[in-house]
Design a protein around this motif. Sequence first.
Motif, mmCIF file in Angstrom:
data_model
loop_
_atom_site.group_PDB
_atom_site.id
_atom_site.type_symbol
_atom_site.label_atom_id
_atom_site.label_comp_id
_atom_site.label_asym_id
_atom_site.label_seq_id
_atom_site.Cartn_x
_atom_site.Cartn_y
_atom_site.Cartn_z
ATOM 1 N N LEU A 1 8.710 1.671 -9.071
ATOM 2 C CA LEU A 1 9.101 2.308 -7.689
ATOM 3 C C LEU A 1 8.007 2.045 -6.657
ATOM 4 O O LEU A 1 8.239 2.255 -5.637
ATOM 5 C CB LEU A 1 9.272 3.635 -8.209
ATOM 6 C CG LEU A 1 10.687 4.055 -9.123
ATOM 7 C CD1 LEU A 1 10.564 5.629 -9.318
ATOM 8 C CD2 LEU A 1 11.629 3.579 -8.477
ATOM 9 N N TYR A 2 6.602 2.388 -7.144
ATOM 10 C CA TYR A 2 5.404 2.657 -6.370
ATOM 11 C C TYR A 2 4.727 1.034 -6.587
ATOM 12 O O TYR A 2 4.051 0.680 -7.609
ATOM 13 C CB TYR A 2 4.631 3.542 -6.478
ATOM 14 C CG TYR A 2 5.310 4.857 -6.301
ATOM 15 C CD1 TYR A 2 5.322 5.807 -5.223
ATOM 16 C CD2 TYR A 2 6.068 5.540 -7.279
ATOM 17 C CE1 TYR A 2 6.015 6.817 -4.994
ATOM 18 C CE2 TYR A 2 6.780 6.707 -7.421
ATOM 19 C CZ TYR A 2 6.773 7.451 -5.957
ATOM 20 O OH TYR A 2 7.461 8.403 -5.879
ATOM 21 N N LEU A 3 4.284 0.484 -5.454
ATOM 22 C CA LEU A 3 3.499 -0.713 -5.592
ATOM 23 C C LEU A 3 2.493 -0.843 -4.395
ATOM 24 O O LEU A 3 2.572 -0.805 -3.167
ATOM 25 C CB LEU A 3 4.307 -2.141 -5.387
ATOM 26 C CG LEU A 3 3.587 -3.492 -5.570
ATOM 27 C CD1 LEU A 3 2.788 -3.517 -6.545
ATOM 28 C CD2 LEU A 3 4.461 -4.548 -5.344
ATOM 29 N N TYR A 4 1.348 -0.839 -4.926
ATOM 30 C CA TYR A 4 0.089 -0.580 -4.053
ATOM 31 C C TYR A 4 -0.587 -1.865 -3.892
ATOM 32 O O TYR A 4 -1.258 -2.172 -4.831
ATOM 33 C CB TYR A 4 -0.918 0.344 -4.274
ATOM 34 C CG TYR A 4 -0.189 1.949 -4.407
ATOM 35 C CD1 TYR A 4 -0.336 2.631 -3.221
ATOM 36 C CD2 TYR A 4 0.348 2.343 -5.446
ATOM 37 C CE1 TYR A 4 0.425 3.987 -3.305
ATOM 38 C CE2 TYR A 4 0.922 3.630 -5.454
ATOM 39 C CZ TYR A 4 1.115 4.445 -4.178
ATOM 40 O OH TYR A 4 1.737 5.835 -4.397
ATOM 41 N N LEU A 5 -0.560 -2.698 -2.922
ATOM 42 C CA LEU A 5 -1.103 -4.009 -2.532
ATOM 43 C C LEU A 5 -2.171 -3.784 -1.364
ATOM 44 O O LEU A 5 -2.406 -4.784 -0.694
ATOM 45 C CB LEU A 5 -0.301 -5.108 -2.355
ATOM 46 C CG LEU A 5 0.423 -5.793 -3.545
ATOM 47 C CD1 LEU A 5 1.886 -6.332 -3.315
ATOM 48 C CD2 LEU A 5 -0.425 -6.385 -4.550
ATOM 49 N N SER A 6 -2.879 -2.623 -1.031
ATOM 50 C CA SER A 6 -3.386 -2.245 0.083
ATOM 51 C C SER A 6 -4.742 -3.120 0.186
ATOM 52 O O SER A 6 -5.256 -3.245 -1.027
ATOM 53 C CB SER A 6 -3.519 -0.963 0.266
ATOM 54 O OG SER A 6 -2.347 -0.221 0.193
ATOM 55 N N ASP A 7 -5.230 -3.269 1.290
ATOM 56 C CA ASP A 7 -6.602 -3.909 1.228
ATOM 57 C C ASP A 7 -6.986 -5.014 0.420
ATOM 58 O O ASP A 7 -7.922 -5.110 -0.346
ATOM 59 C CB ASP A 7 -7.651 -2.839 0.954
ATOM 60 C CG ASP A 7 -7.377 -1.485 2.048
ATOM 61 O OD1 ASP A 7 -7.864 -1.486 3.158
ATOM 62 O OD2 ASP A 7 -6.817 -0.352 1.515
ATOM 63 N N ASN A 8 -6.205 -5.954 0.554
ATOM 64 C CA ASN A 8 -6.192 -7.132 0.047
ATOM 65 C C ASN A 8 -6.469 -8.373 1.218
ATOM 66 O O ASN A 8 -6.744 -8.081 2.314
ATOM 67 C CB ASN A 8 -5.139 -7.734 -1.068
ATOM 68 C CG ASN A 8 -5.492 -6.800 -2.430
ATOM 69 O OD1 ASN A 8 -6.368 -7.042 -3.160
ATOM 70 N ND2 ASN A 8 -4.506 -5.709 -2.664
ATOM 71 N N ASP A 9 -6.422 -9.621 0.907
ATOM 72 C CA ASP A 9 -6.558 -10.645 1.573
ATOM 73 C C ASP A 9 -5.236 -11.674 1.931
ATOM 74 O O ASP A 9 -5.233 -12.874 1.916
ATOM 75 C CB ASP A 9 -7.542 -11.733 1.022
ATOM 76 C CG ASP A 9 -9.050 -10.980 1.138
ATOM 77 O OD1 ASP A 9 -9.295 -10.087 1.964
ATOM 78 O OD2 ASP A 9 -9.672 -11.195 0.134
ATOM 79 N N LEU B 1 6.394 0.397 -0.911
ATOM 80 C CA LEU B 1 5.802 -0.748 -0.872
ATOM 81 C C LEU B 1 4.367 -0.476 0.202
ATOM 82 O O LEU B 1 4.624 -0.417 1.429
ATOM 83 C CB LEU B 1 6.614 -2.184 -0.508
ATOM 84 C CG LEU B 1 5.650 -3.325 -0.322
ATOM 85 C CD1 LEU B 1 4.848 -3.650 -1.734
ATOM 86 C CD2 LEU B 1 6.581 -4.274 0.067
ATOM 87 N N HIS B 2 3.122 -0.922 -0.494
ATOM 88 C CA HIS B 2 1.981 -0.579 0.535
ATOM 89 C C HIS B 2 1.433 -1.998 0.559
ATOM 90 O O HIS B 2 0.745 -2.473 -0.218
ATOM 91 C CB HIS B 2 0.933 0.408 -0.002
ATOM 92 C CG HIS B 2 1.572 1.762 -0.054
ATOM 93 N ND1 HIS B 2 0.994 2.602 0.766
ATOM 94 C CD2 HIS B 2 2.256 2.759 -0.877
ATOM 95 C CE1 HIS B 2 1.402 3.922 0.632
ATOM 96 N NE2 HIS B 2 2.436 3.893 -0.443
ATOM 97 N N LEU B 3 1.488 -2.372 1.904
ATOM 98 C CA LEU B 3 0.815 -3.618 2.055
ATOM 99 C C LEU B 3 -0.190 -3.625 3.259
ATOM 100 O O LEU B 3 -0.703 -4.773 4.070
ATOM 101 C CB LEU B 3 1.975 -4.824 2.619
ATOM 102 C CG LEU B 3 2.670 -5.280 1.514
ATOM 103 C CD1 LEU B 3 4.059 -5.915 2.166
ATOM 104 C CD2 LEU B 3 2.131 -6.387 0.472
ATOM 105 N N GLU B 4 -0.753 -2.381 3.513
ATOM 106 C CA GLU B 4 -1.539 -2.148 4.681
ATOM 107 C C GLU B 4 -2.980 -2.839 4.244
ATOM 108 O O GLU B 4 -3.328 -2.879 3.387
ATOM 109 C CB GLU B 4 -1.617 -0.739 5.054
ATOM 110 C CG GLU B 4 -2.323 0.115 4.083
ATOM 111 C CD GLU B 4 -1.339 0.751 3.213
ATOM 112 O OE1 GLU B 4 -1.705 1.809 2.588
ATOM 113 O OE2 GLU B 4 -0.248 0.404 2.791
ATOM 114 N N GLY B 5 -3.556 -3.202 5.479
ATOM 115 C CA GLY B 5 -4.913 -3.618 5.079
ATOM 116 C C GLY B 5 -5.072 -5.043 4.532
ATOM 117 O O GLY B 5 -6.206 -5.288 4.164
#
Length: 769
Positions: free
Chosen positions: A455-463, A481-485
């Motif tokens: 349900l929750y996927l954190y891909l924040s602060d990658n490249d 879905l977290h794609l920030e940063g």
Amino acid sequence: MEWISAAVVLLVLTSGSPVKAGKCPKECSCDNAKLSVACVGRNLTEIPPTIDEITVKLNLRNNNLQMILKEAFIHTPHLTHLNLQLCNIIKVKEGAFRSLDRLLSLNLANNKIDVLYQESFDGLSSLKELHLDHNRIEEIQPGAFAQLGFLNMLTLTHNQLVYIPNMAFQGLQNIKRLRLSHNSLNNLAPEAFAGLFSLRRLSLDHNELQFFPTQTMTRLPEVTHLDMSYNPMIYLGEESVSMGKLTHLHLHHMALQDLSDEAFAHAHLLSHIDLSHNQLRYLEPLSGPKELTNLSLTGNSIYCNCYLRPLREWATAGHVKLMGACAGPPHLSDEPLQAVTSLDLRCRGRGEALEEEDSKGNITSTTKPRQTVRCPSNCDCDTEAHHATCESRGHTKIPRGFPSSTQLLDLRGNHFHFIPASSFPGSAQVVSLHLEFCKVREMEGRAFQGMKGLLYLYLSDNDLTTLDPRAFAGVPMLTYLHLEGNRLTHFPGPALSLLPNLFVLHLERNAISKLEPSGLLSSVAPTLRGLYLSNNTITGIAKGALCSASIGTVHLDSNQLTEVPIDALFEAPNLEELNLSHNPVTRVGPKAFEPVSQSLKRLFMDQMETEQMSEDALLGLGPGLKSLTLRGNHLKVLPDLSSFTSLEVIDLRDNPLLCDCNVLPLRRWMKNVRLEVSAMCSHPLELRGQQVRDINIFTACPEKMSPPNKEAVREPRPAKLQKAKPSALRSPRVRTRPQKAKLDRPAKSLHQRKSATTAKNKKTGNNKN
């Protein structure tokens, strides 16, 4: 000396003041000697109007007030203590306590308050204690505590807070104690506690924090006591606690299975650490604390063998008291940790020394205790809590072999770079996956294949710069879905088309420059409710790019938009919240928000460099709008606000308003609404710095500015201006360019105007004898 001052104040109030002691309300009991009034348990629905003006302490506990209206206590300005517990209060209106600038203690505990509004506590400039425990608070709006500069203690325990946003407690520069226990907090923004430079004690126990909020806590330079107990944390990594003045740390009754020996490396003043009632079996000597005197391990399953020897020797050398008892082996069971010696701590019995075991090559006896559950190397797994973590362990490939029952999988802080297909076999029950700060550059199609319950996927602060169209294949239940940063340059529409249940999408802090129709939300994310695109480089939004019947929140702040995207808004008929702040929109044209006029509730347009707004720029928004902010623009004249009758929050501050007849409609509107509106004059110079609500320059305004309501009361005109023509009194039109020189000439006097008229009549032959 203090009691002498108090006596002087009492004398002034009782004998020197012309105010006579009022009659005690029949529902109350009054103590004239102590200047106190108690109206407890009387089922009152309003504050008794006859409470004596000189009352200092007022107890209204256990009534049925429900709502505290604006200036509710204007007739009791001397109050120092006010008790409003158990009054079924649902809402505190802005300015409710504005007259109570002497109040020291306010108790609003055990009510039904769910939101703390901006300026709810405006006017409480002397308040020391504020009790808001046992309410239903789930939101703290920016500026809620801005006026409480002298507050020492704030209690928000037993509420429903899930998240603390940045700058939530701005203005509390003298706060010493903050209690946030017994909420549902699972996330703290990095700047949640920014500005609390005097805070000494912070309670965050009994929440749902799964990780120590290191970044947030570094903003608290003066905290000495921190309670994080009863949070479901299973591991503390290196330098988790980086608080220079912390002396007492409570981490008891959590789910800690392990912690790094450098978890407290930057907490040198720690003297008491409570790790009791966790799941620790052994502990390495702790590096960092130089003043440590007490370390509690009570209630842990500490196994007293050779692996505990370094800790015991370290404690002895540093005079650290170890509290707790051995859980094994049998001959040391229940033996106090403080009582066992290094000779007692062996890996085999019968007095055999560790060195002898090593010489025999007995590998089994000198290695760490084996994991009791299946878990990848250099990771920790808790089958009871269904958690697994490999946070910041230096992994370069996704570990495999987690328990099949794992629901929360934390892999943040590693160096994966590339995530191949099917990287998470046997993870069908994982609900939340953390991959933040992993330097991920590329994800292969079907990278998360098989994670059916995610349900929750954190891909924040990658490249990440692009997303494979099939990156999210196999995770049909993904909701958040977290794609920030990252470094995404385009809206990832194709990849999102495989997520039919996506509800919230975070794309802040990327490099997206345009929103094209090819990324139609209605087709790629039909259930999307919240879209966050702050801090990108968006210059335009094509028509249809926001097409969605379900979208309710869109944040476009801190981009490069030069106009309100009215064409795109036509496709979002149910939009409730729109944030356009920090975009260079210099002009807002007519009917700019008409496409969302029936649904929009919150509109943010702060710091946009806006110089001009059409009079009907906000036409159609009307009574549905609850929040409007226009702070920090270049507006001299504001648009028509007459239709906004249900606003709960409005911010017009920091605009250079021209206070002439053009501002009269604003002044009339401000008098008719029940919330406090702050709008300040910048021109003309003689009115600079004054609030619009306080000025009195409207007697010379033309008749057409009169209110449509015939019963409206107008201030009388000065005698000189009674015969003047309306056109002579009309204010010059506001222009965005500098006025021409002729508009700066001084107005002619009445005598000059009469002389000019006489000369004109002579010339035309119209002079009358």
